[in-house]
Design an enzyme around this catalytic site. Structure first.
Site, PDB file in Angstrom:
ATOM      1  N   LYS A  81      26.894  22.445  16.159  1.00 55.19           N
ATOM      2  CA  LYS A  81      27.535  23.659  16.650  1.00 55.19           C
ATOM      3  C   LYS A  81      27.479  23.699  18.172  1.00 55.19           C
ATOM      4  CE  LYS A  81      27.134  28.675  15.731  1.00 55.19           C
ATOM      5  NZ  LYS A  81      26.353  29.653  14.927  1.00 55.19           N
ATOM      6  N   SER A 158      28.846  32.647  12.174  1.00 58.54           N
ATOM      7  CA  SER A 158      29.559  32.142  13.333  1.00 58.54           C
ATOM      8  C   SER A 158      29.718  30.629  13.354  1.00 58.54           C
ATOM      9  CB  SER A 158      28.823  32.562  14.604  1.00 58.54           C
ATOM     10  OG  SER A 158      27.519  31.982  14.669  1.00 58.54           O
ATOM     11  N   SER A 182      24.885  33.377  10.032  1.00 53.47           N
ATOM     12  CA  SER A 182      25.890  32.464  10.580  1.00 53.47           C
ATOM     13  C   SER A 182      25.883  31.063   9.991  1.00 53.47           C
ATOM     14  CB  SER A 182      25.744  32.369  12.103  1.00 53.47           C
ATOM     15  OG  SER A 182      26.119  33.578  12.705  1.00 53.47           O
TER      16      SER A 182
END
Length: 475
Positions: A81, A158, A182
């Site tokens: 990420k 997210s 997330s």
């Protein structure tokens, strides 16, 4: 190498690498070619580092051939990420504000992954500053949930890009972060396994903070086994991170193979069932029978702490305060660089007086102690991860609807973070339209091995994890 290895797991790939039936370079090229073909539409990656990946793969190939095997992840490609620092690569956090932010050092987890011999393919898209559960990013584009090639559906946030990359086999495994769900929300929407680790179990040093009291790094994978292997490689104390726990890390890969008969799994009566879709509820009820058939004792439980949590959340958003503390100056000076769906939530943190914030923190710490004590004789709670399957982006991306959906996406998962627990999401079925449904298992802090044992037993008793999206409509 052809598509016969599509959706292969770590153990299968590691076995082939170690037997020299494929090379690390061939494996890296396989994923890079898939990324080149599918990522333009799926938008999972914000940056791909092909040359660097191939060089790392060549080094891994030579080491494996020379008998210098680093472990099960040696030569395995991975995506991270884009809030995790990789030296020499921008860490944007999904924001235009940081598009030129290039760290000179690796994050702790980046170094751990390199020490394990993984091959970094690139960095994945996310909600701006990881502050949202839907997965929408208006500046860099919203990744496309691969389970529906006709309709652009939300991937969950997210860690949206990491989930899409693994679900579409643009990487076999990926790293996300989880402050309020997330990792687990995109795992639920994309048919994956997502592990929310105990806060402090994996170091956040070199990771852009959202809420430094809640942020937790965790794996996104297609199987429980892969999640355990990746967790094992990352967990442990970091002497330079005061928030990591100096506790021994269980050998979860070995422990999760243990017996589950006699364990107790409870369905909470409160909190987790607001606006739950009928197909989601049916899938959860079916999962109860699966656990019961394995000899797991399943019953309902009433936890007054969950009602207290709902009341506490109504008093204010602690994460908004933490985020405003980190980014408030930039937000006030350059608001045009922020996505309004993120900046609006950040500004909530500016309004809370210090005495209210400190009072909320004190009450939350008390609630955490009570909740963890109340779970003393419970091996895991069983809940829906998200109350509904992935919705169309066009339906959600309207101001009022966005706030409603975002809140519902986060409701079931953020309770885990706020109460200081750990959790895992894994597939438990599909809607009539073919969209994944996720179940969530929740346990006390540092009980990852217990969660993984229950999750593995469920996965082996069902076939949900063997289903993959039809990608014929992409590329």
């Amino acid at each position: 190498m052809d598509d016969s290895l599509a959706f292969a797991g770590i153990q299968e790939l590691a076995s082939l690498l170690q037997k020299r039936e494929i090379s690390a370079v061939e494996l890296a090229r396989y994923y890079l070619e898939r990324i080149d073909r599918l990522n333009p539409e799926l938008n999972a990656y914000i940056a791909v580092i092909a040359d660097r990946a191939l060089a790392s793969a060549q080094a891994a190939e030579e080491a494996i051939a020379g008998g210098n095997l680093l472990g099960p992840l040696h030569g395995i490609p991975i995506a991270v990420k884009d809030l995790v620092d990789v030296a020499g690569m921008p860490t944007t956090g999904g924001s235009m504000l940081l598009k030129d932010n290039v760290p000179s050092q690796d994050a702790f987890v980046t170094r751990r992954l390199a020490q394990a011999g993984t091959i970094l393919l690139g960095k994945t898209h996310l909600v701006e500053f990881a502050f949202g559960g839907v997965g929408i990013n208006h500046h860099y584009g919203t990744p496309w949930n691969p389970w529906d090639s006709d309709t652009h559906r939300i991937p969950g946030g997210s860690s949206a890009g990491s989930a899409v990359a693994v679900a579409a086999d643009l990487a076999p495994i990926a790293i996300g972060s989880d402050t309020g769900g997330s990792v687990r929300i995109p795992a639920s929407f994309c048919g994956l396994v997502g592990l929310k680790t105990t806060f402090g179990r994996i170091s956040n040093r070199g990771v852009l903070p959202l809420d430094s009291r809640l942020d937790s790094i965790g794996p996104l994978t297609r199987s429980v086994q892969d999640a355990a292997i990746l967790y094992q490689a990352l967990a442990g104390a970091d002497p330079e991170d005061r928030d990591t726990w100096n506790q021994p890390v269980d050998d979860v890969v070995e422990e999760m193979a243990g017996e589950v008969a006699g364990m107790r799994v409870c369905l909470p009566r409160e909190y987790f069932w607001e606006e739950v879709d009928a197909e989601v509820e049916a899938a959860l009820k079916a999962s109860v029978k699966v656990f019961a058939d394995m000899g797991v004792y399943v019953d309902e439980i009433s936890l007054e702490e969950l009602d207290d949590l709902a009341q506490l959340r109504a008093r204010g958003n602690l994460t908004a305060v933490e985020t405003y503390l980190n980014l408030g100056k930039d937000l006030e000076e350059r608001p045009d660089l922020f996505d309004p769906i993120v900046s609006t939530r950040m500004l909530e943190g500016r309004q809370m007086p210090a005495y209210e914030y400190l009072g909320l923190r004190r009450d939350l710490e008390d609630l955490q102690r009570r909740a963890q004590a109340a779970l003393g004789n419970v091996d895991a709670l069983l809940t829906p991860t998200t109350p509904f399957p992935a919705l169309p982006v066009a339906e959600v991306d309207q101001q009022e609807e966005y706030w409603r959906v975002n809140g519902l996406c986060l409701r079931n998962t953020s309770a885990v973070n706020l109460l200081g627990l750990c959790a895992i999401s894994l597939p438990c079925g599909f809607t009539h339209g073919g969209l994944p449904i996720g179940l969530q298992l929740i346990a006390r802090p540092f009980e990852e091995a217990r969660l993984l044992r229950l999750a593995l037993a469920y996965e082996q008793a069902t076939d949900w994890s063997s289903h993959h999206p039809d990608l014929g409509g992409f590329g």
